[in-house]
Design a protein around this motif. Structure first.
Motif, PDB file in Angstrom:
ATOM      1  N   LEU A 114       0.835  -1.215   0.000  1.00  0.00           N
ATOM      2  CA  LEU A 114       0.000   0.000   0.000  1.00  0.00           C
ATOM      3  C   LEU A 114       0.865   1.258   0.000  1.00  0.00           C
ATOM      4  N   SER A 115       1.956   1.209   0.752  1.00  0.00           N
ATOM      5  CA  SER A 115       2.827   2.380   0.820  1.00  0.00           C
ATOM      6  C   SER A 115       3.476   2.673  -0.537  1.00  0.00           C
ATOM      7  N   ALA A 116       3.933   1.588  -1.212  1.00  0.00           N
ATOM      8  CA  ALA A 116       4.565   1.793  -2.521  1.00  0.00           C
ATOM      9  C   ALA A 116       3.534   2.260  -3.552  1.00  0.00           C
ATOM     10  N   ALA A 117       2.322   1.698  -3.500  1.00  0.00           N
ATOM     11  CA  ALA A 117       1.309   2.037  -4.505  1.00  0.00           C
ATOM     12  C   ALA A 117       0.694   3.413  -4.234  1.00  0.00           C
ATOM     13  N   ARG A 118       0.327   3.656  -2.980  1.00  0.00           N
ATOM     14  CA  ARG A 118      -0.384   4.895  -2.648  1.00  0.00           C
ATOM     15  C   ARG A 118       0.535   5.985  -2.098  1.00  0.00           C
ATOM     16  N   ARG A 119       1.823   5.658  -1.988  1.00  0.00           N
ATOM     17  CA  ARG A 119       2.853   6.634  -1.565  1.00  0.00           C
ATOM     18  C   ARG A 119       2.579   7.216  -0.175  1.00  0.00           C
ATOM     19  N   THR A 120       2.207   6.362   0.768  1.00  0.00           N
ATOM     20  CA  THR A 120       1.869   6.887   2.093  1.00  0.00           C
ATOM     21  C   THR A 120       3.088   7.469   2.812  1.00  0.00           C
ATOM     22  N   ALA A 121       4.249   6.839   2.665  1.00  0.00           N
ATOM     23  CA  ALA A 121       5.449   7.372   3.344  1.00  0.00           C
ATOM     24  C   ALA A 121       5.837   8.720   2.737  1.00  0.00           C
ATOM     25  N   VAL A 140      -0.885  11.942  -8.333  1.00  0.00           N
ATOM     26  CA  VAL A 140      -1.726  10.745  -8.292  1.00  0.00           C
ATOM     27  C   VAL A 140      -0.839   9.503  -8.195  1.00  0.00           C
ATOM     28  N   ALA A 141      -1.433   8.454  -7.618  1.00  0.00           N
ATOM     29  CA  ALA A 141      -0.655   7.234  -7.375  1.00  0.00           C
ATOM     30  C   ALA A 141      -1.279   6.050  -8.103  1.00  0.00           C
ATOM     31  N   THR A 142      -1.071   4.831  -7.580  1.00  0.00           N
ATOM     32  CA  THR A 142      -1.525   3.604  -8.250  1.00  0.00           C
ATOM     33  C   THR A 142      -2.663   2.964  -7.477  1.00  0.00           C
ATOM     34  N   ARG A 143      -3.737   2.591  -8.190  1.00  0.00           N
ATOM     35  CA  ARG A 143      -4.868   1.907  -7.547  1.00  0.00           C
ATOM     36  C   ARG A 143      -4.423   0.533  -7.054  1.00  0.00           C
ATOM     37  N   VAL A 144      -4.973   0.115  -5.915  1.00  0.00           N
ATOM     38  CA  VAL A 144      -4.651  -1.199  -5.343  1.00  0.00           C
ATOM     39  C   VAL A 144      -5.819  -2.180  -5.538  1.00  0.00           C
ATOM     40  N   SER A 145      -7.008  -1.797  -5.109  1.00  0.00           N
ATOM     41  CA  SER A 145      -8.152  -2.714  -5.144  1.00  0.00           C
ATOM     42  C   SER A 145      -8.446  -3.199  -6.554  1.00  0.00           C
ATOM     43  N   GLY A 146      -8.852  -4.479  -6.618  1.00  0.00           N
ATOM     44  CA  GLY A 146      -9.266  -5.052  -7.901  1.00  0.00           C
ATOM     45  C   GLY A 146      -8.126  -5.450  -8.816  1.00  0.00           C
ATOM     46  N   LYS A 147      -6.886  -5.309  -8.353  1.00  0.00           N
ATOM     47  CA  LYS A 147      -5.735  -5.632  -9.207  1.00  0.00           C
ATOM     48  C   LYS A 147      -5.344  -7.104  -9.077  1.00  0.00           C
ATOM     49  N   ALA A 245      18.399  -0.843 -10.875  1.00  0.00           N
ATOM     50  CA  ALA A 245      18.554  -0.343 -12.251  1.00  0.00           C
ATOM     51  C   ALA A 245      17.165  -0.165 -12.883  1.00  0.00           C
ATOM     52  N   ALA A 246      16.277  -1.136 -12.672  1.00  0.00           N
ATOM     53  CA  ALA A 246      14.939  -1.076 -13.279  1.00  0.00           C
ATOM     54  C   ALA A 246      14.097   0.040 -12.650  1.00  0.00           C
ATOM     55  N   LEU A 247      14.270   0.262 -11.359  1.00  0.00           N
ATOM     56  CA  LEU A 247      13.523   1.352 -10.708  1.00  0.00           C
ATOM     57  C   LEU A 247      14.009   2.705 -11.234  1.00  0.00           C
ATOM     58  N   ARG A 248      15.337   2.829 -11.406  1.00  0.00           N
ATOM     59  CA  ARG A 248      15.904   4.107 -11.895  1.00  0.00           C
ATOM     60  C   ARG A 248      15.475   4.386 -13.328  1.00  0.00           C
ATOM     61  N   SER A 249      15.422   3.331 -14.156  1.00  0.00           N
ATOM     62  CA  SER A 249      15.093   3.541 -15.574  1.00  0.00           C
ATOM     63  C   SER A 249      13.586   3.585 -15.818  1.00  0.00           C
ATOM     64  N   GLY A 250      12.797   3.235 -14.791  1.00  0.00           N
ATOM     65  CA  GLY A 250      11.337   3.203 -14.965  1.00  0.00           C
ATOM     66  C   GLY A 250      10.830   1.881 -15.504  1.00  0.00           C
ATOM     67  N   GLU A 251      11.718   0.897 -15.662  1.00  0.00           N
ATOM     68  CA  GLU A 251      11.258  -0.431 -16.132  1.00  0.00           C
ATOM     69  C   GLU A 251      10.473  -1.170 -15.055  1.00  0.00           C
ATOM     70  N   LEU A 252      10.664  -0.764 -13.794  1.00  0.00           N
ATOM     71  CA  LEU A 252       9.875  -1.304 -12.680  1.00  0.00           C
ATOM     72  C   LEU A 252       9.202  -0.120 -11.995  1.00  0.00           C
ATOM     73  N   GLY A 253       7.885  -0.279 -11.709  1.00  0.00           N
ATOM     74  CA  GLY A 253       7.116   0.858 -11.197  1.00  0.00           C
ATOM     75  C   GLY A 253       7.446   1.262  -9.765  1.00  0.00           C
ATOM     76  N   ASP A 274      11.546   7.732  -4.548  1.00  0.00           N
ATOM     77  CA  ASP A 274      10.285   7.896  -3.814  1.00  0.00           C
ATOM     78  C   ASP A 274       9.299   6.762  -4.063  1.00  0.00           C
ATOM     79  N   GLN A 275       9.506   6.040  -5.157  1.00  0.00           N
ATOM     80  CA  GLN A 275       8.587   4.936  -5.469  1.00  0.00           C
ATOM     81  C   GLN A 275       8.932   3.664  -4.692  1.00  0.00           C
ATOM     82  N   VAL A 276       9.920   3.782  -3.791  1.00  0.00           N
ATOM     83  CA  VAL A 276      10.322   2.630  -2.982  1.00  0.00           C
ATOM     84  C   VAL A 276      10.044   2.918  -1.507  1.00  0.00           C
ATOM     85  N   SER A 277       9.361   1.983  -0.848  1.00  0.00           N
ATOM     86  CA  SER A 277       9.155   2.069   0.597  1.00  0.00           C
ATOM     87  C   SER A 277      10.017   1.019   1.275  1.00  0.00           C
ATOM     88  N   LEU A 278      10.771   1.420   2.273  1.00  0.00           N
ATOM     89  CA  LEU A 278      11.663   0.477   2.957  1.00  0.00           C
ATOM     90  C   LEU A 278      11.255   0.310   4.419  1.00  0.00           C
TER      91      LEU A 278
END
Ligand code: NAP
Length: 321
Positions: A114-121, A140-147, A245-253, A274-278
């Protein structure tokens, strides 16, 4: 001559546990000695049971130092730091603390998803650092429900993660080495196919050499620019350089990671992402679950001393793996 101790504790499991165990049997608290087991010799001879934790592990040299050892009771569920082969070769039984931590680890997997998708952190920082007032609307962020939820490792924790998917109206599929016939979820024989299908891929399989870098560049690319990778298993399962590498290049969301290849770390390489929650490897770290884990170690030790049996032994097939 009778042995002075029955149990050696190589790691403290907290003052409450340590005191309780010391009150119920003869415990050599080796963790108090900076040199560990190496500081003792005669005292180790008659010892039947060792207590350790997944973090401290139990190595071949520890087995060698304890000729009378019959059982190792470990705190935690992973056994990548326990030398099970050495134990099996000596006929030594090993217990871990399964089941009692499943819910909390699954909860944390969902918190990270949820944190990675909705960017809560990120949103928390946005408000607290005055950016909301200064810049206005949060992106805007990424929808979670129904996925679509993919689970790598549908074991005890993977099951608990998958079950929670129903609350988010998600379809769930999984990948293990072999399908689970009773499972209501779809099986994908190929991890890459699972990643290509999934919006979210949660890693919940065992760690160790056999699963090292199972989530490699190909799996990460299959998950894709909209995909989010969550890892609550072990840092070793994900090729971290490939993920970065994939996060930096945008190949991974995005990603939500409780575990990393090196721990502890300041994870400087993730600082700008910012798209990573640790989280600092805290899957089971709630008061309630930690107490239940300590209780289960205590029960295993005392049961073994009384009856020669462990309550939650590592199954024979895993001892040989
Ligand atoms: P489990 O019940 O033994 O489940 C492990 C799953 O991994 C099984 O479904 C197994 O299925 C699968 N698996 C094993 N090797 C595989 C491979 N090579 N490829 C694909 N799947 C594989 O274990 P659990 O209790 O759920 O715990 C899972 C892991 O979570 C632990 O080993 C530990 O590392 C981690 N953990 C992390 C935290 C934390 O704080 N973040 C806390 C507790 C546990 P197959 O045998 O059919 O392949």
């Amino acid at each position: 001559m009778t042995a002075a101790y029955d149990v050696v504790q190589v790691a403290s499991l907290g003052p409450q546990f340590d005191e309780r165990l010391a009150a119920s049997c003869r415990v050599l608290q080796a963790w108090r000695e900076p040199r560990g087991l190496a500081a003792f010799s005669e005292e180790l001879r008659g010892l039947r049971v060792a207590v350790t934790s997944v973090r401290h592990g139990f190595t071949r040299s520890m087995f060698d130092a304890l000729p009378g050892l019959q059982a190792v009771c470990s705190w935690g569920v992973g056994h990548d730091t326990l030398d099970l082969r050495a134990a099996a070769a000596r006929g030594i039984r090993v217990s871990v603390t399964p089941d009692v931590l499943d819910d909390c680890v699954a909860d944390l997997a969902w918190a990270l998803l949820l944190s990675a998708a909705r960017r809560t952190a990120v949103g928390d920082r946005y408000v607290k650092t005055g950016q909301w007032r200064a810049l206005g609307q949060f992106p805007v962020a990424t929808r979670v429900s129904g996925k679509r939820l993919g689970v790598l490792g549908l074991g005890r924790i993977g099951e608990a993660i998958a079950r929670r998917g129903a609350g988010f109206d998600m379809e769930v599929r999984y990948h293990n080495r072999s399908p689970r016939p009773q499972s209501p979820y779809g099986y994908e024989a190929s991890l890459t196919d699972l990643a290509a299908w999934a919006d979210f891929l949660v890693v919940a399989c065992v760690g160790g050499a056999a699963t090292r870098h199972l989530v490699d560049a190909q799996v990460i690319r299959a998950l894709g620019p909209q995909g989010i990778l969550v890892n609550i298993a072990r840092g070793s399962v994900v090729d971290q350089a490939a993920a970065l590498a994939a996060l930096r290049s945008g190949e991974l969301g995005g990603a939500g990671l409780d575990v990393l290849e090196q721990e502890p770390t300041d994870a400087a390489e993730f600082a700008e992402l910012d798209q990573v929650s640790l989280m600092p490897h805290v899957g089971s770290a709630t008061r309630e679950t930690r107490a239940a884990m300590a209780e289960l170690v205590y029960d295993n030790v005392t049961e073994f001393l009384r009856t020669g049996r462990l309550l939650t032994p590592v199954p024979d097939r895993e001892m040989q793996a």
